[in-house]
Design a protein around this motif. Structure first.
Motif, PDB file in Angstrom:
ATOM      1  N   ALA A   1     -10.153 -63.665  29.808  1.00 11.96           N
ATOM      2  CA  ALA A   1     -10.526 -62.245  29.908  1.00 11.96           C
ATOM      3  C   ALA A   1     -11.024 -61.726  28.577  1.00 11.96           C
ATOM      4  N   THR A   2     -10.346 -62.106  27.493  1.00  9.72           N
ATOM      5  CA  THR A   2     -10.767 -61.684  26.151  1.00  9.72           C
ATOM      6  C   THR A   2     -12.134 -62.262  25.805  1.00  9.72           C
ATOM      7  N   LYS A   3     -12.317 -63.546  26.116  1.00 12.85           N
ATOM      8  CA  LYS A   3     -13.582 -64.223  25.818  1.00 12.85           C
ATOM      9  C   LYS A   3     -14.742 -63.577  26.566  1.00 12.85           C
ATOM     10  N   SER A   4     -14.457 -63.097  27.791  1.00  9.58           N
ATOM     11  CA  SER A   4     -15.511 -62.494  28.617  1.00  9.58           C
ATOM     12  C   SER A   4     -15.642 -60.989  28.399  1.00  9.58           C
ATOM     13  N   ASN A   5     -14.846 -60.452  27.447  1.00  3.37           N
ATOM     14  CA  ASN A   5     -14.874 -59.008  27.144  1.00  3.37           C
ATOM     15  C   ASN A   5     -14.589 -58.141  28.371  1.00  3.37           C
ATOM     16  N   MET A   6     -13.640 -58.597  29.190  1.00  3.35           N
ATOM     17  CA  MET A   6     -13.267 -57.821  30.366  1.00  3.35           C
ATOM     18  C   MET A   6     -12.324 -56.699  29.963  1.00  3.35           C
ATOM     19  N   SER A   7     -12.545 -55.523  30.523  1.00  2.00           N
ATOM     20  CA  SER A   7     -11.717 -54.369  30.185  1.00  2.00           C
ATOM     21  C   SER A   7     -11.480 -53.528  31.431  1.00  2.00           C
ATOM     22  N   VAL A   8     -10.580 -52.567  31.288  1.00  2.00           N
ATOM     23  CA  VAL A   8     -10.231 -51.681  32.396  1.00  2.00           C
ATOM     24  C   VAL A   8     -10.561 -50.255  31.988  1.00  2.00           C
ATOM     25  N   SER A   9     -11.288 -49.538  32.829  1.00  2.42           N
ATOM     26  CA  SER A   9     -11.698 -48.183  32.484  1.00  2.42           C
ATOM     27  C   SER A   9     -10.515 -47.224  32.521  1.00  2.42           C
ATOM     28  N   GLU A  10     -10.604 -46.168  31.737  1.00  2.00           N
ATOM     29  CA  GLU A  10      -9.557 -45.146  31.726  1.00  2.00           C
ATOM     30  C   GLU A  10      -9.413 -44.490  33.094  1.00  2.00           C
ATOM     31  N   GLU A  11     -10.545 -44.313  33.788  1.00  2.03           N
ATOM     32  CA  GLU A  11     -10.526 -43.671  35.102  1.00  2.03           C
ATOM     33  C   GLU A  11      -9.742 -44.522  36.101  1.00  2.03           C
ATOM     34  N   ARG A  12      -9.994 -45.840  36.088  1.00  2.00           N
ATOM     35  CA  ARG A  12      -9.288 -46.721  37.022  1.00  2.00           C
ATOM     36  C   ARG A  12      -7.799 -46.749  36.706  1.00  2.00           C
ATOM     37  N   LEU A  13      -7.474 -46.769  35.428  1.00  2.00           N
ATOM     38  CA  LEU A  13      -6.072 -46.796  35.023  1.00  2.00           C
ATOM     39  C   LEU A  13      -5.370 -45.503  35.453  1.00  2.00           C
ATOM     40  N   ALA A  14      -6.049 -44.385  35.286  1.00  2.00           N
ATOM     41  CA  ALA A  14      -5.466 -43.102  35.668  1.00  2.00           C
ATOM     42  C   ALA A  14      -5.206 -43.042  37.169  1.00  2.00           C
ATOM     43  N   ARG A  15      -6.175 -43.540  37.974  1.00  2.00           N
ATOM     44  CA  ARG A  15      -5.996 -43.549  39.438  1.00  2.00           C
ATOM     45  C   ARG A  15      -4.813 -44.429  39.829  1.00  2.00           C
ATOM     46  N   LEU A  16      -4.703 -45.572  39.152  1.00  2.00           N
ATOM     47  CA  LEU A  16      -3.613 -46.500  39.452  1.00  2.00           C
ATOM     48  C   LEU A  16      -2.258 -45.870  39.150  1.00  2.00           C
ATOM     49  N   PHE A  17      -2.143 -45.234  37.991  1.00  2.00           N
ATOM     50  CA  PHE A  17      -0.877 -44.612  37.604  1.00  2.00           C
ATOM     51  C   PHE A  17      -0.526 -43.442  38.521  1.00  2.00           C
ATOM     52  N   ALA A  18      -1.547 -42.688  38.926  1.00  2.00           N
ATOM     53  CA  ALA A  18      -1.300 -41.527  39.792  1.00  2.00           C
ATOM     54  C   ALA A  18      -0.791 -41.949  41.161  1.00  2.00           C
ATOM     55  N   ALA A  19      -1.233 -43.138  41.625  1.00  2.00           N
ATOM     56  CA  ALA A  19      -0.839 -43.601  42.955  1.00  2.00           C
ATOM     57  C   ALA A  19       0.434 -44.444  42.934  1.00  2.00           C
ATOM     58  N   ASP A  20       0.974 -44.712  41.758  1.00  2.00           N
ATOM     59  CA  ASP A  20       2.148 -45.588  41.633  1.00  2.00           C
ATOM     60  C   ASP A  20       3.420 -44.792  41.953  1.00  2.00           C
ATOM     61  N   PRO A  21       4.097 -45.088  43.079  1.00  2.00           N
ATOM     62  CA  PRO A  21       5.313 -44.327  43.426  1.00  2.00           C
ATOM     63  C   PRO A  21       6.449 -44.565  42.439  1.00  2.00           C
ATOM     64  N   GLY A  22       6.446 -45.739  41.797  1.00  2.00           N
ATOM     65  CA  GLY A  22       7.488 -46.024  40.811  1.00  2.00           C
ATOM     66  C   GLY A  22       7.407 -45.099  39.609  1.00  2.00           C
ATOM     67  N   LEU A  23       6.203 -44.815  39.162  1.00  2.00           N
ATOM     68  CA  LEU A  23       6.036 -43.923  38.014  1.00  2.00           C
ATOM     69  C   LEU A  23       6.340 -42.477  38.386  1.00  2.00           C
ATOM     70  N   ALA A  24       6.157 -42.143  39.658  1.00  2.00           N
ATOM     71  CA  ALA A  24       6.406 -40.757  40.098  1.00  2.00           C
ATOM     72  C   ALA A  24       7.860 -40.354  39.875  1.00  2.00           C
ATOM     73  N   THR A  25       8.764 -41.324  39.895  1.00  2.00           N
ATOM     74  CA  THR A  25      10.183 -41.005  39.724  1.00  2.00           C
ATOM     75  C   THR A  25      10.497 -40.559  38.298  1.00  2.00           C
ATOM     76  N   PHE A  26       9.581 -40.820  37.371  1.00  2.00           N
ATOM     77  CA  PHE A  26       9.813 -40.438  35.975  1.00  2.00           C
ATOM     78  C   PHE A  26       9.135 -39.113  35.618  1.00  2.00           C
ATOM     79  N   ARG A  27       8.640 -38.395  36.623  1.00  2.00           N
ATOM     80  CA  ARG A  27       8.019 -37.092  36.367  1.00  2.00           C
ATOM     81  C   ARG A  27       9.020 -35.983  36.645  1.00  2.00           C
ATOM     82  N   THR A  28       9.028 -34.992  35.803  1.00  2.00           N
ATOM     83  CA  THR A  28       9.935 -33.863  35.961  1.00  2.00           C
ATOM     84  C   THR A  28       9.368 -32.898  37.003  1.00  2.00           C
TER      85      THR A  28
END
Length: 637
Positions: free
Chosen positions: A100-127
């Motif tokens: 992945a490093t050799k091929s310069n593969m990366s993950v966009s901020e937008e995709r990461l944000a969507r993933l975190f927003a949809a993660d039910p496990g992370l939702a338990t850590f929100r006030t």
């Protein structure tokens, strides 16, 4: 003399300093650093994986599996095969990360944000106000949010490497049909079995034969090494015993958690809904409000008509036909404006108009079930166990340090550690180097048994060091009595020797007879004697041995009928007459589609495996420790 020494002692010290320190720098530091780094067990792209890293990763995986499957057999997780599988996965992860490093593969901020927003496990850590609780997250996961984000980024990047192959794999219908038809292929056969039991009476063995077999197969007549041992186990339950909890602490805990121990207050209400979605035009909402106010005015004049008005006018399909009845609910079951209004009413009261995102409600409180909290005395045992459990982890850490020191500092006995930490010395006999079948707990731990049978432990009867056998579990043991492996006397096993030798020679006679019949029947097929015809396949073996199925399916279908032989080893020999091929019954369309999809997945898996092997070579990935003899690859587990 002493005066002379005192006079020149500084000169001597300087001389020794100049002599010793360079040696330490040249040799000692290097050895120390090498020891700290640990043994190299693999390397990928010029970076080593050390044994401590491997051990730590395997402990993490074992803890994760135990949490998911608490009843899993400990010996399975502690086996050489399981440990090696962990190392294979570590190598795989690093190979894909390097690609992945050799091929310069990366993950966009937008995709990461969507993933975190949809993660039910992370939702338990929100006030309640939507903020992320950093401290709670770190306590629960042992990682900072930044470390977690970096881990997710790396995982997504490496997934792109393999998905580039598996996600584009495909198989044509013709390819699938050719493979699947071959797999499901059937043959009509007849079998003639030559069983060793039919030839046993023809075998004669002398005492000399028995003696020779005994000497040539001494390993079959060994009593394995065994030890009688005693051991200590320190775990969370043991740590709890050392925790002192006062009555005041228990009552305080009861007061703070009273609502959790009892049943919550429940309220039963009926309601009338005049629908007006939040996004509806203002005029439409105003019209709905006017209708709701009109209904409310009528109900206030005649409260007994509430149910009839709800049936005729409520636009809530779930409750209208029941006169608006919502049954008993607790706090948290309804949207907040509705809940606040309902819990503010007294029994029999009718609310003012309540506006929610669904429209306008009229609420009538029908009944109240007050919260019920059991008395302290009834919950005392439960409360004490919870308080002790909360403190046990911290207490275990202290006890583990003491346990480790005592079993090492006083190696001739486990009694000091047992008395200090209030542990019970347990005993076991006939303990071997490997976990016995069905072993549980301490004696199922391969690491513990390896430490028990280490040379120093065996020879000097010393305590083992404190061995981690599971999450929050430490054990130490010592060998009380040891019996090395030994061969049983010939006279003691003579009958077993006779049985084995006769079976071996009978199998040889059966094989010879079968081979002779095969040759004769090929010359004179009319003289052959077979059983009734049966149809077999890889999935439908008809209780035939695997070698019979293999030779039947490998027979040349262009030259049928055909005679072939199958060596069954200790089970004798089989002559198989392959009569004809039986085409597969075409599957139903849905089944055919499912099979084609599974075949395409198999092709994708094969291409991914091939690509991974290419990447291993490209990044010079190599495992430096031998693969266990009993190990089949578990890297995909």
């Amino acid at each position: 003399m002493f005066d002379s020494f005192r006079k020149y002692n500084k000169i001597i010290m300087v001389f020794l300093f100049l002599l010793i320190i360079p040696s330490f720098v040249l040799f000692g530091v290097d050895r120390y650093q090498g020891g700290a780094q640990g043994e190299k067990v693999a390397h990928v792209a010029g970076v080593d994986i050390t044994r401590p890293e491997w051990d730590a990763q395997h402990r993490n995986e074992v803890d994760r599996i135990r949490q998911q499957a608490p009843n899993i057999e400990p010996a399975l997780l502690d086996s050489d095969a399981a440990r090696y599988a962990t190392l294979e996965r570590m190598v795989r992860e690093r190979v894909l990360a390097a690609a992945a490093t050799k091929s310069n593969m990366s993950v966009s901020e937008e995709r990461l944000a969507r993933l975190f927003a949809a993660d039910p496990g992370l939702a338990t850590f929100r006030t309640a106000d939507g903020k992320f609780d950093r401290e709670t997250f770190m306590r629960a996961t042992g990682r900072t949010p930044e470390q977690y984000e970096a881990s997710v980024r790396a995982d997504l990047a490496t997934q792109q490497v393999s998905l580039g192959v598996s996600g584009t794999a495909f198989a044509t219908a013709a390819q699938a049909a050719a493979t699947l038809n071959a797999f499901y292929d059937r043959r009509e056969i007849q079998v003639a079995l030559f069983k060793p039991a039919d030839f046993a009476a023809k075998v004669n063995v002398s005492d000399a034969d028995l003696q020779a077999y005994y000497k040539d197969h001494m390993a079959l007549f060994q009593v394995p090494e065994q030890a009688s041992v005693e051991y200590l186990l320190l775990d969370l339950d043991a740590a709890k015993k050392g925790i002192a909890v006062s009555e005041a602490d228990l009552r305080s805990y009861y007061d703070q958690n009273a609502a959790r121990f009892g049943s919550k207050e429940e309220r039963r209400a009926s309601h009338i809904l005049i629908a007006a979605p939040a996004g509806a035009p203002a005029a439409e909402r105003e019209q709905a409000r006017a209708k709701a106010e009109q209904l409310l005015a009528g109900i206030r004049k005649a409260p007994d008509t509430f149910a009839d008005v709800a049936r005729k006018n409520s636009q809530d399909p779930g409750s209208a036909e029941k006169g608006g009845d919502l049954d008993f609910v607790t706090r948290g079951a309804m949207v907040k404006p509705f809940e606040d209004a309902m819990f503010a009413l007294k029994k029999g009261e009718i609310s003012a108009l309540v506006e929610t995102e669904f429209g306008y409600h009229i609420i009538q409180l029908v009944d109240i079930k007050p919260a019920v909290v059991p008395p302290f005395d009834k919950l005392r045992a439960t409360i004490e166990n919870e308080v002790r459990s909360q403190q046990a982890t911290q207490e275990f850490a202290k006890a583990a340090e003491a346990f480790t020191d005592i079993v090492y500092q006083q190696p001739d006995s486990l009694k000091p550690a047992a008395e200090k930490l209030k542990l019970t010395i347990q005993t076991a006999s006939n303990v071997g180097r490997t976990p016995a079948q069905g072993a549980t707990g301490v004696l199922a731990s391969r690491n513990f048994l390896n430490a028990l049978f280490a040379p120093d432990t065996l020879e000097r009867k010393h305590n083992t060091e404190a061995i981690e056998i599971g999450s929050n579990q430490l054990a130490s043991g010592r060998v009380v009595q040891y019996s090395p492996a030994r061969a049983l006397p010939f006279e003691e096993v003579k009958d077993k020797v006779r049985t084995l030798l006769i079976a071996e020679r009978a199998a040889a006679l059966a094989r010879a007879e079968g081979e002779a019949k095969l040759a004769a029947w090929k010359t004179d097929p009319a003289g052959a004697s077979f059983g009734a015809p049966i149809t077999v396949s890889r999935l439908e073996t008809q209780s035939q041995p695997a070698p019979v199925i293999e030779v039947a399916l490998r027979a040349d279908t262009s030259k049928l009928p055909a005679l072939v032989g199958a060596d069954l080893g200790a089970q004798g020999y089989a002559v198989v007459r392959v009569i004809k091929g039986v085409p597969r019954t075409p599957p139903a369309p849905e089944m055919a589609k499912q099979e084609n999809e599974q075949f395409a997945q198999a092709v994708g898996a094969a291409e991914t495996a091939a690509y991974y092997n290419l990447l291993k070579n490209r990044f010079k990935a190599e495992i430096l420790v031998p693969k266990p003899a009993d190990s089949t690859s578990m890297a995909g587990r």
